[in-house]
Structure formats: C-alpha cells, structure tokens
Design a protein around this motif. Structure first.
Motif, PDB file in Angstrom:
ATOM      1  N   UNK A  46      -6.796  11.587   6.424  1.00 29.26           N
ATOM      2  CA  UNK A  46      -6.014  10.552   5.740  1.00 29.26           C
ATOM      3  C   UNK A  46      -6.879   9.757   4.776  1.00 29.26           C
ATOM      4  N   UNK A  47      -8.058   9.344   5.238  1.00 25.30           N
ATOM      5  CA  UNK A  47      -8.953   8.553   4.382  1.00 25.30           C
ATOM      6  C   UNK A  47      -9.416   9.354   3.168  1.00 25.30           C
ATOM      7  N   UNK A  48      -9.712  10.638   3.387  1.00 27.92           N
ATOM      8  CA  UNK A  48     -10.163  11.487   2.277  1.00 27.92           C
ATOM      9  C   UNK A  48      -9.042  11.694   1.262  1.00 27.92           C
ATOM     10  N   UNK A  49      -7.834  11.919   1.757  1.00 27.36           N
ATOM     11  CA  UNK A  49      -6.694  12.107   0.853  1.00 27.36           C
ATOM     12  C   UNK A  49      -6.449  10.856   0.013  1.00 27.36           C
ATOM     13  N   UNK A  50      -6.602   9.696   0.610  1.00 25.37           N
ATOM     14  CA  UNK A  50      -6.403   8.452  -0.142  1.00 25.37           C
ATOM     15  C   UNK A  50      -7.461   8.281  -1.231  1.00 25.37           C
ATOM     16  N   UNK A  51      -8.663   8.780  -0.966  1.00 24.92           N
ATOM     17  CA  UNK A  51      -9.725   8.664  -1.982  1.00 24.92           C
ATOM     18  C   UNK A  51      -9.399   9.483  -3.224  1.00 24.92           C
ATOM     19  N   UNK A  52      -8.729  10.624  -3.049  1.00 27.10           N
ATOM     20  CA  UNK A  52      -8.477  11.528  -4.177  1.00 27.10           C
ATOM     21  C   UNK A  52      -7.037  11.470  -4.691  1.00 27.10           C
ATOM     22  N   UNK A  53      -6.121  10.970  -3.871  1.00 28.83           N
ATOM     23  CA  UNK A  53      -4.711  10.837  -4.256  1.00 28.83           C
ATOM     24  C   UNK A  53      -4.299   9.388  -4.023  1.00 28.83           C
ATOM     25  N   UNK A  54      -4.390   8.536  -5.023  1.00 29.07           N
ATOM     26  CA  UNK A  54      -4.143   7.097  -4.841  1.00 29.07           C
ATOM     27  C   UNK A  54      -2.797   6.780  -4.200  1.00 29.07           C
ATOM     28  N   UNK A  55      -1.784   7.581  -4.451  1.00 27.96           N
ATOM     29  CA  UNK A  55      -0.459   7.285  -3.905  1.00 27.96           C
ATOM     30  C   UNK A  55      -0.297   7.772  -2.467  1.00 27.96           C
ATOM     31  N   UNK A  56      -1.272   8.544  -1.969  1.00 25.92           N
ATOM     32  CA  UNK A  56      -1.138   9.099  -0.621  1.00 25.92           C
ATOM     33  C   UNK A  56      -1.277   7.987   0.424  1.00 25.92           C
ATOM     34  N   UNK A  57      -0.427   8.048   1.426  1.00 34.19           N
ATOM     35  CA  UNK A  57      -0.510   7.078   2.514  1.00 34.19           C
ATOM     36  C   UNK A  57       0.129   5.747   2.206  1.00 34.19           C
ATOM     37  N   UNK A  58       0.855   5.636   1.083  1.00 33.64           N
ATOM     38  CA  UNK A  58       1.545   4.381   0.779  1.00 33.64           C
ATOM     39  C   UNK A  58       2.622   4.120   1.824  1.00 33.64           C
ATOM     40  N   UNK A  59       2.898   2.858   2.063  1.00 34.32           N
ATOM     41  CA  UNK A  59       3.969   2.496   2.997  1.00 34.32           C
ATOM     42  C   UNK A  59       5.286   3.030   2.451  1.00 34.32           C
ATOM     43  N   UNK A  60       6.054   3.695   3.298  1.00 30.82           N
ATOM     44  CA  UNK A  60       7.293   4.283   2.794  1.00 30.82           C
ATOM     45  C   UNK A  60       8.387   4.261   3.850  1.00 30.82           C
ATOM     46  N   UNK A  61       9.562   4.633   3.404  1.00 28.36           N
ATOM     47  CA  UNK A  61      10.723   4.807   4.279  1.00 28.36           C
ATOM     48  C   UNK A  61      11.400   6.117   3.904  1.00 28.36           C
ATOM     49  N   UNK A  62      12.008   6.736   4.883  1.00 25.20           N
ATOM     50  CA  UNK A  62      12.715   7.995   4.637  1.00 25.20           C
ATOM     51  C   UNK A  62      14.216   7.745   4.750  1.00 25.20           C
ATOM     52  N   UNK A  63      14.959   8.269   3.797  1.00 24.05           N
ATOM     53  CA  UNK A  63      16.420   8.181   3.819  1.00 24.05           C
ATOM     54  C   UNK A  63      16.978   9.568   4.110  1.00 24.05           C
ATOM     55  N   UNK A  64      17.964   9.624   4.981  1.00 24.00           N
ATOM     56  CA  UNK A  64      18.603  10.901   5.324  1.00 24.00           C
ATOM     57  C   UNK A  64      20.105  10.759   5.129  1.00 24.00           C
ATOM     58  N   UNK A  65      20.688  11.637   4.315  1.00 21.28           N
ATOM     59  CA  UNK A  65      22.142  11.696   4.142  1.00 21.28           C
ATOM     60  C   UNK A  65      22.668  12.923   4.887  1.00 21.28           C
TER      61      UNK A  65
END
Length: 747
Positions: A46-65
C-alpha cells in the motif's frame, strides 16, 4: 478524606465529568477504522503504491445499483444513475467519480467515489449526502446501497439500548443483593458518572490517535461491568462496618482500605493487561486497549473516591428504602448485613445491630457476613477434593476443546447484519459479479524490467483460484505497475488466504525470475490475512508477557508462589473455555440464531488478543477477593482447610452478585448489530460465569484442599514461623484485611 468532606469530592467529580464531556464534544476526534499493520507485506504494498500512484489509497465509497427486475439498460434507470453521479460530483470533498462498471448479467453495476480529504476530516454528513442523491434512482425502481469507510462513519452502531438493558439487569441484581433501593442505586450512580468521564476522555484521545469505531462500545461494556463490580465490593464492606457500629466516615475509610486495596490491584491488573495490547504491533488493537484501559481506570478511581464520598454523605441512610421481602437478615445466612442501630445523642454510633453475626479484628474492621450454605458446600468439596478437582478440570478441558479448530479470519461487510447497507451492497456484488469482487487483491510490481508485470499477469491467469486479472497499470514515473486480481472465493474463505501465500511464495517469484523486481501483494483482503498471521505469531508472546506479569504481581501481593501459579493456570482455563465457546458458536454455528447472526464467521484477528488481555485482568478480580479472604483466615488460624471454607463463605455472595452483574452487562451488548461486539460480549460473559461458578466454587477449593499448607509456602519461611502466625504472633492479614485476633461481637 473523601468521606469526611464529601461535597468537595462529589462537586469535583461532577465538574470534571461535565467539563470533559464539553471539551470532548468540541475538540475530540472522530472514530475511524484504520487497519494498518506496520512491517507486513500488504502494508508495504500500500505504501509503495501510494508513492508511485498519488490517487491510490484515497478515502472512498462504493456505490452498488441493482435492478430487482429487468436490467440496468432501461433508459429511465440509466438516466437516473447518470443524474445521481452528476449530483455526487458536485458534493463537498469529492475528487473523482468513476464510470459505473456493469455486472456480467446486466442486473447490477458499481462505481467508486473518491475524496480529497483524510478519513478523520470527514463525517456522517458525507454518507447522508450520498444517500440523498440516490432518491431519484430508487424512485426509478433500483436498489441503491453503499459500502466503504465513509459509509461506516455514517452507520456507527449505538449502545444506548444495550446500556439500558445491562443497567436494568444490574439494578435488579443489586436490589436482591442489598435489599435496599438506595444501596442498590449507588453503584449505578458511580458507574454512570464514571462512564461519562471515561467516554469523554476516549473522545479526546481520539483527536491524537485513530480509535476504531467499535472501541468506545467495548470501553463502555468493560467500564459498566468493572465499575459496578468495584463499587459493589466496597459498598458491601461499608455496610458490614456500619452494622458493626462504625461511624459513617470510619466505615467508609475501613471499606476503602480493605476492599479498596483489592480493587486497586484488580483494576490495576485489568489496566496493565489491556495496555499490553499496545505491544502487539497492531495499531488498531492497541487503540482498543487504550480506550478500554482509560474507561476501567476512571471507574477504579471513581470507586475509590466518589463512592466513599457518597457513602460518607449518606451514612446510615445507605440502607434507606428497604424492600422487606428482600431484606435478608439472620445469622450465618450470607445475607446483607442488618441495619445499624441509630446513633446516640452525642453522635456516636450505638454499636452493631442486635443479632448481627459479625466479627471484628484487632483494628475494629468487620468481617464480611458469611454464607452458611457456601460454608457447607466448601466443606463438601474439601471432603471430595480429588474427585471435584479432576471432574471440574475435565469439564473445563471439554469446553475448551473447540479452540483447537479456531480459525482467524477477515472482518468485512459480509458479517454485518443483513439490514445494513454495507451488507446489502456486499451481497449484491457477490450475487451479480462474484464473491471475489468484494475485496480484490492489488499487486504492486516494482523494479521490474518492462514486460515483468505482464508476465506476472499471465502467470496469475493460469491459477484456478483466480477469476480475473486486470491489465497492468504503469505509473507515470515508470517505476511501478499495479495488477488487480479477483479471486473466485469470498475474502473470508481459506482458498483466498492460500492464494495470497501462493502468489508470494511461488507464482510471483517464478513470473519475475527473468525480469527481476518485486511483487508486493496488497489490498484489504491481503492486509487482513497478514494481520491474522501476525496475531498467530505474536499471541503466544502476549500471553506469556501478560501471564508472567500477572503471576509476579500475585506473588508480590500474597508472597505465595504456589498460589500465584495456581491462579494463573485457572485463569488460563477460564479463558480457554471462553475461546472454545465463541469458536463453537460463531465458527461452527451452534446457537447463532440466538445472537442475531445469520451465517458462520471466522473469529476476527483482533479478538484473541483483546479477549485474552481483558479476561486475564477481570479474572484476577475474583481471584484477588477470594484469595484475600482465604489468606486472611489462614494467617489467623494456620488451618488451611478452615481458611478455604471461611474464604469461600465470606465471599460467595458478593462474588456471585458481581459475576451476575458483569454477565448481564456483557450479554446486553449482544444486541449491538456489529458482529465483533457480539463475539466479545459472548466471550466475556462466558468467562465470567465459568470463573465465578465452576472455578471459584469448585476447582479453587478442591485444589487448595489438595495443596493444604503447601499453597502458602513462601521461600525462606519456616514451619515455626507459620505456627507463630497461626497462634496470633504476627501476620499482616493479607491484602484483603488486617491482622490480629477476631472477637465476636453482638452475641
């Protein structure tokens, strides 16, 4: 001092509680579930992905229809979904809304809403806005559900109903135990004020560290149980002193010195054991321990300061509003002490009530009322001590047996109550996309030559447990790639855990052998698997540290190594039974309908450490009170058999009442929807009941009878020293009382 100047103490507590609550509401933090585990591969991924992908690990919500009938292709429904997403894009703190991903059967779709704030900066209003935006889609005939950390903020479980049930049950037990409404209400008043102050402190600590959403509930559960119990022990001693003729201030002082000593040790053991969770290396488990320790610590201080102040203020009125049919008097019945006679004109008490079956030691401290039935039972157990020792041990081992099949699992939305939106979103994903879509694995590939991530993706597609592999996504700096893997099974299934270990040990090294580089398996599922592995590795060390520290504390308190070792072994037996029961119920499915859970679940990784630390401390409560009474008698008589019977008879009533109260409080929290709280409530209640019945009433007297004088052996102590103590030549009376001869009074 608290009893002499009661209004100062009471006023200070009220001001402190109100001030803490106000400050906590104004400056306190938000409770969040941050499941970081430093040092494990999934966290590094997770930490490595955040270093190379700035948007990775952002707080989010999932919507399901989901379309209950037909499909999402209906123009009216599609338009409603587009309008909903357009509305969400305009909401505060929303940074991105992904395009919906339709399910293979066309009946469902899902998307992710990302935020540009940290989780601690968001609140339940963000979920409420999402839910409001879904009204149009629902009007078009769609089911719209949500899941994710932001949704958890808006659906935090409440404990108000559970608290009322627990307090109500405790009040009934206290009324039966004391026969007086005033006496029964005092422990609840002290517990209520302590809970307010303790909860406010936990809220303030939440501004500094991340406190899980379930931690305040666990803290309230422990605080109510421990607080009422501690007050019960001191109040029982106070009433005994009043009945012996003490002035209210003196009675409160004696009660605080005698029962308070044991409360300090018992409460301190609970606090130290729970704080030991901070050394487990799992931050959110340590945060749970801190929240529980704060609340129990506040309750202990309240029992030692606020309660004596109230007792000094009430004096003999503590027995006011009696219930005649429950008011238990009489010699040797183990009942509440009779009310003292009114004070004389000079303000001095007129002495103990007529017919009071009380004894005083050389310092004027009254012995607790005894229970003749418990004495007869203790004598019966002693005469058949080998049979009872073997029989009780066999029963405890049988109840512990399910522990051998304990499997640590991954807490996810699949174990939530069926009516919560998170659970419904989870089920819609599983039914329409596949169970593995609920928590896919995210592999971060670094330092690999071009083509390395593609070779890994090709290798993963050949694994029978893999349902889907996305094409590698390369970072802007070209130093890393992300590969998403969707398993065929649900996150909690063993097949997924096996897949994670197989990727790490076999598939990734083989696929990257030519291109070099590293493949780090991450994602929430991998993190939970790593957490279970960490708990399995560190739990034995936590057990060793807590048991060792508790045993040393008992040795220091009683100066009897054999008794301390015996206490530690019996505590482990009661904890083993607790683990066995929750394994049989939640993992095997025995009686799940009784607690409102609709399917079996593995035991969550945090439960063993948390339960062990809490139960070890709570078990020491009863151990200390019983052993204090036994040692007090042994130091005076030198007769091991009489000491066990005397200790059992003098503590049976109060320990039974305390255990019933704790069990009622813990079981009342089973009504809280969160499965983690249900598991902990069942585990705590089971251990308390077993501890106060099978262990304290059967195994302890049987084993102490088998040990005889050897139980109280201490290094360097000679037989003639013990004989001198028994004949009245010395002894400190132990932590539960004072030394000296006892003289009967009121006969």
């Amino acid at each position: 001092m608290c009893a002499v100047r009661p209004w100062r103490t009471i006023g200070a507590w009220l001001v402190a509680a109100v001030a803490l609550l106000a400050v906590g509401q104004a400056a306190g933090g938000t409770f969040v579930n941050d499941f970081r585990v430093p040092g494990v591969e999934s966290q590094e991924a997770t930490d490595t992905a955040r270093d190379h992908f700035p948007a990775f690990g952002a707080v989010d919500s999932q919507i399901v229809w989901r379309a209950p009938d037909g499909t999402l292709d209906d123009p009216k429904r599609s338009a409603a979904v587009r309008r909903m997403l357009a509305d969400i894009e305009k909401q505060p703190d929303v940074s991105k809304v992904d395009q919906p991903l339709p399910s293979p059967n066309g009946k469902a779709a899902t998307t992710t809403v990302s935020y540009d704030q940290e989780l601690g900066d968001l609140d339940k209003s963000h979920y409420e806005r999402l839910d409001e935006a879904a009204e149009g889609a629902r009007a078009a005939g769609l089911d719209v559900e949500f899941r994710g950390m932001v949704i958890d903020l808006g659906t935090e479980p409440t404990t108000s109903a559970a608290e009322l049930v627990g307090v109500g049950a405790a009040l009934i037990v206290l009324i039966i135990a004391f026969g007086s409404l005033v006496a029964a209400g005092l422990p609840l008043v002290v517990a209520a004020i302590g809970i307010v102050a303790g909860t406010a402190l936990v809220l303030l600590v939440g501004a500094v560290i991340d406190i899980p959403t379930s931690a305040p509930i666990i803290a309230v559960m422990l605080g109510l149980g421990a607080g009422i119990d501690y007050a019960l022990f001191i109040l029982s001693r106070f009433r005994a002193q009043l009945a012996a003729g003490d002035a209210p201030a003196d009675a409160a002082g004696h009660a605080s010195a005698v029962a308070g000593h044991a409360v300090v040790f018992a409460g301190g053991t609970v606090v130290v054991a729970i704080l030991g969770l901070s050394f487990a290396g799992i931050p959110f488990v340590g945060a749970m321990g801190i929240a529980g320790a704060i609340t129990v610590g506040v309750m202990m201080v309240a029992a030692l300061t606020l309660l004596p102040a109230l007792l000094g203020l009430l004096g003999h009125r503590v027995n006011a509003l009696p219930l005649p049919k429950l008011r238990r008097t009489g010699r040797g019945r183990g009942k509440a002490a009779p009310a003292p006679r009114p004070a004389s004109d000079d303000g001095e008490p007129a002495g103990p009530a007529q017919g009071a079956d009380l004894t005083l030691d050389a310092h004027g401290v009254a012995a607790p009322p005894t229970d003749s039935r418990a004495a007869r039972w203790g004598d019966h157990v002693h005469r058949h001590r080998l049979v009872y020792a073997c029989g009780a041990t066999a029963v405890l081992i049988a109840l512990t047996a399910p522990l051998l099949s304990l499997r640590l699992g991954n807490p996810d939305d699949g174990i939530q109550p069926p009516d919560l939106t998170q659970r419904q979103a989870y089920d819609h994903i599983a039914d329409n996309f596949g169970p593995g879509w609920n928590a896919p694995l995210v592999i971060t590939v670094t330092d690999a030559e071009r083509g390395g991530a593609e070779a890994l993706a090709a290798e993963l597609k050949r694994d029978p447990e893999v349902a889907r592999v996305t094409e590698p996504q390369r970072s802007d700096d070209g130093a890393a790639s992300l590969v998403t893997v969707v398993p065929r099974h649900a996150p909690q299934d063993k097949e997924v855990s096996d897949l994670v270990h197989r990727i790490r040990d076999d598939l990734a090294p083989r696929a990257l052998a030519d291109s070099g580089g590293r493949a780090l398996v991450g994602g929430s599922t991998a993190l939970q698997i790593d957490m279970a592995d960490v708990v399995g590795e560190r739990l034995p060390w936590v057990v060793l540290a807590v048991v060792g520290a508790g045993t040393l504390l008992l040795v220091g308190m009683f100066r009897a190594p054999v008794v301390a070792l015996k206490a530690a072994v019996m505590t482990l037996l009661s904890i083993g039974v607790s683990f066995g029961v929750i394994t049989a119920m939640f993992q095997w499915g025995w009686g799940l309908d009784l607690v409102g859970v609709d399917k079996t679940v593995p035991i969550m990784s945090a439960v063993p450490m948390l339960l062990f630390a809490v139960l070890f401390g709570l078990s020491m409560d009863y151990e200390v009170f019983l052993l204090s009474a036994i040692r007090e008698s042994y130091e005076k008589t030198g007769d091991a058999r009489r000491a066990v019977i005397a200790g059992l008879s003098s503590t049976a009533g109060v320990i039974t009442a305390a255990a019933v109260i704790m069990a009622c409080v813990f079981l009342s929290f089973v009504s809280v929807p969160e499965t983690l709280i249900k598991i902990i409530g069942i585990g705590l209640a089971t251990a308390v009941v077993i501890d106060a019945t099978l262990i304290r009433m059967v195994l302890v007297p049987a084993v102490m009878g088998l040990l005889g004088d050897a139980a109280w052996w201490r290094p360097g102590r000679r037989k003639e020293d013990a004989a001198a103590v028994a004949s009245g030549g010395g002894g400190d009376g132990g932590p539960g009382g004072s030394g000296g001869e006892r003289a009967p009074v009121g006969r």
